[in-house]
Design a protein around this motif. Structure first.
Motif, short mmCIF file in Angstrom:
data_model
loop_
_atom_site.label_atom_id
_atom_site.label_comp_id
_atom_site.label_asym_id
_atom_site.label_seq_id
_atom_site.Cartn_x
_atom_site.Cartn_y
_atom_site.Cartn_z
N TRP A 64 16.23 0.01 2.49
CA TRP A 64 15.36 -0.47 1.42
C TRP A 64 15.55 -1.95 1.13
O TRP A 64 14.64 -2.60 0.59
N GLU A 65 16.69 -2.50 1.47
CA GLU A 65 16.92 -3.92 1.19
C GLU A 65 15.88 -4.80 1.87
O GLU A 65 15.49 -5.84 1.35
N HIS A 66 15.38 -4.35 3.04
CA HIS A 66 14.35 -5.10 3.75
C HIS A 66 13.03 -5.09 2.97
O HIS A 66 12.35 -6.11 2.85
N VAL A 67 12.68 -3.95 2.43
CA VAL A 67 11.47 -3.82 1.62
C VAL A 67 11.57 -4.73 0.40
O VAL A 67 10.63 -5.45 0.06
N PHE A 68 12.73 -4.71 -0.26
CA PHE A 68 12.89 -5.52 -1.47
C PHE A 68 12.86 -7.01 -1.17
O PHE A 68 12.37 -7.80 -1.97
N ARG A 69 13.37 -7.42 -0.01
CA ARG A 69 13.30 -8.84 0.37
C ARG A 69 11.86 -9.28 0.60
O ARG A 69 11.46 -10.37 0.21
N VAL A 70 11.07 -8.42 1.24
CA VAL A 70 9.66 -8.73 1.45
C VAL A 70 8.94 -8.81 0.10
O VAL A 70 8.15 -9.72 -0.14
N MET A 71 9.23 -7.86 -0.78
CA MET A 71 8.61 -7.89 -2.11
C MET A 71 8.99 -9.16 -2.86
O MET A 71 8.16 -9.75 -3.55
N GLN A 72 10.24 -9.57 -2.75
CA GLN A 72 10.70 -10.80 -3.40
C GLN A 72 9.95 -12.02 -2.85
O GLN A 72 9.52 -12.89 -3.60
N ALA A 73 9.78 -12.07 -1.53
CA ALA A 73 9.04 -13.18 -0.92
C ALA A 73 7.58 -13.18 -1.37
O ALA A 73 7.02 -14.24 -1.69
N LEU A 74 6.97 -12.00 -1.43
CA LEU A 74 5.59 -11.92 -1.90
C LEU A 74 5.48 -12.32 -3.37
O LEU A 74 4.52 -12.99 -3.76
N ALA A 75 6.44 -11.93 -4.18
CA ALA A 75 6.44 -12.32 -5.59
C ALA A 75 6.57 -13.83 -5.74
O ALA A 75 5.97 -14.43 -6.63
N GLY A 76 7.35 -14.44 -4.83
CA GLY A 76 7.47 -15.90 -4.86
C GLY A 76 6.15 -16.58 -4.55
O GLY A 76 5.85 -17.66 -5.06
N ARG A 77 5.33 -15.94 -3.75
CA ARG A 77 4.02 -16.50 -3.36
C ARG A 77 2.92 -16.15 -4.35
O ARG A 77 2.09 -16.96 -4.71
N PHE A 78 2.90 -14.89 -4.81
CA PHE A 78 1.79 -14.40 -5.64
C PHE A 78 2.17 -14.13 -7.10
O PHE A 78 1.31 -13.73 -7.88
N GLY A 79 3.45 -14.29 -7.43
CA GLY A 79 3.90 -14.02 -8.80
C GLY A 79 4.37 -12.58 -8.95
O GLY A 79 3.95 -11.70 -8.21
N ASP A 80 5.25 -12.37 -9.92
CA ASP A 80 5.83 -11.03 -10.13
C ASP A 80 4.76 -9.97 -10.41
O ASP A 80 4.89 -8.82 -9.98
N ASP A 81 3.72 -10.34 -11.12
CA ASP A 81 2.68 -9.37 -11.46
C ASP A 81 1.73 -9.09 -10.29
O ASP A 81 0.89 -8.19 -10.38
N GLY A 82 1.88 -9.83 -9.20
CA GLY A 82 0.99 -9.65 -8.05
C GLY A 82 1.57 -8.79 -6.96
O GLY A 82 0.98 -8.67 -5.88
N VAL A 83 2.72 -8.16 -7.20
CA VAL A 83 3.37 -7.35 -6.17
C VAL A 83 3.68 -5.97 -6.73
O VAL A 83 4.25 -5.84 -7.81
N ARG A 84 3.30 -4.96 -5.99
CA ARG A 84 3.57 -3.58 -6.40
C ARG A 84 4.04 -2.79 -5.18
O ARG A 84 3.61 -3.03 -4.06
N LEU A 85 4.90 -1.82 -5.43
CA LEU A 85 5.32 -0.88 -4.39
C LEU A 85 4.77 0.48 -4.80
O LEU A 85 5.06 0.96 -5.89
N VAL A 86 3.96 1.06 -3.95
CA VAL A 86 3.37 2.36 -4.22
C VAL A 86 3.98 3.36 -3.25
O VAL A 86 4.00 3.14 -2.05
N ALA A 87 4.51 4.45 -3.78
CA ALA A 87 5.11 5.50 -2.94
C ALA A 87 4.32 6.79 -3.13
O ALA A 87 3.92 7.12 -4.24
N TRP A 88 4.10 7.48 -2.03
CA TRP A 88 3.37 8.74 -2.07
C TRP A 88 4.27 9.81 -1.47
O TRP A 88 4.80 9.66 -0.37
N PHE A 89 4.47 10.89 -2.19
CA PHE A 89 5.29 11.99 -1.71
C PHE A 89 4.41 13.20 -1.57
O PHE A 89 3.72 13.61 -2.50
N ASP A 90 4.40 13.79 -0.40
CA ASP A 90 3.56 14.95 -0.14
C ASP A 90 4.37 16.22 -0.22
O ASP A 90 5.46 16.32 0.22
#
Length: 90
Positions: A64-90
């Motif tokens: 998961w650390e890889h996912v969080f690093r990507v999210m952090q980079a995206l937040a740096g580009r688009f702002g904290d409110d511009g990044v979401r992680l959506v999980a779907w469990f079936d």
């Protein structure tokens, strides 16, 4: 020592077949999701059913650390409110 809990994939509706086959149904109860955490001894083997922490599931080495690093980079580009992680469990 055999252990399942943090090192395992999660709490399931049934005890792992290999545990039941080798050691019988654990004395903690018939369903892992309803069992208290604890340990027990069978012959010369101590088995533990441990509580999982957020760090066990999401921390270093979990992938998961890889996912969080990507999210952090995206937040740096688009702002904290511009990044979401959506999980779907079936």
């Amino acid at each position: 020592m055999d252990a399942f809990g943090p090192a395992a994939a999660g709490v399931d509706d049934e005890w792992p077949a290999e545990i039941v086959t080798e050691y019988g149904v654990p004395p903690l109860g018939p369903v892992p999701a309803e069992a208290p955490y604890g340990s027990w001894q069978v012959k010369d083997v101590r088995i533990e059913f441990l509580a999982m922490t957020r760090n066990d599931v999401l921390g270093p080495g979990s992938g998961w650390e890889h996912v969080f690093r990507v999210m952090q980079a995206l937040a740096g580009r688009f702002g904290d409110d511009g990044v979401r992680l959506v999980a779907w469990f079936d």
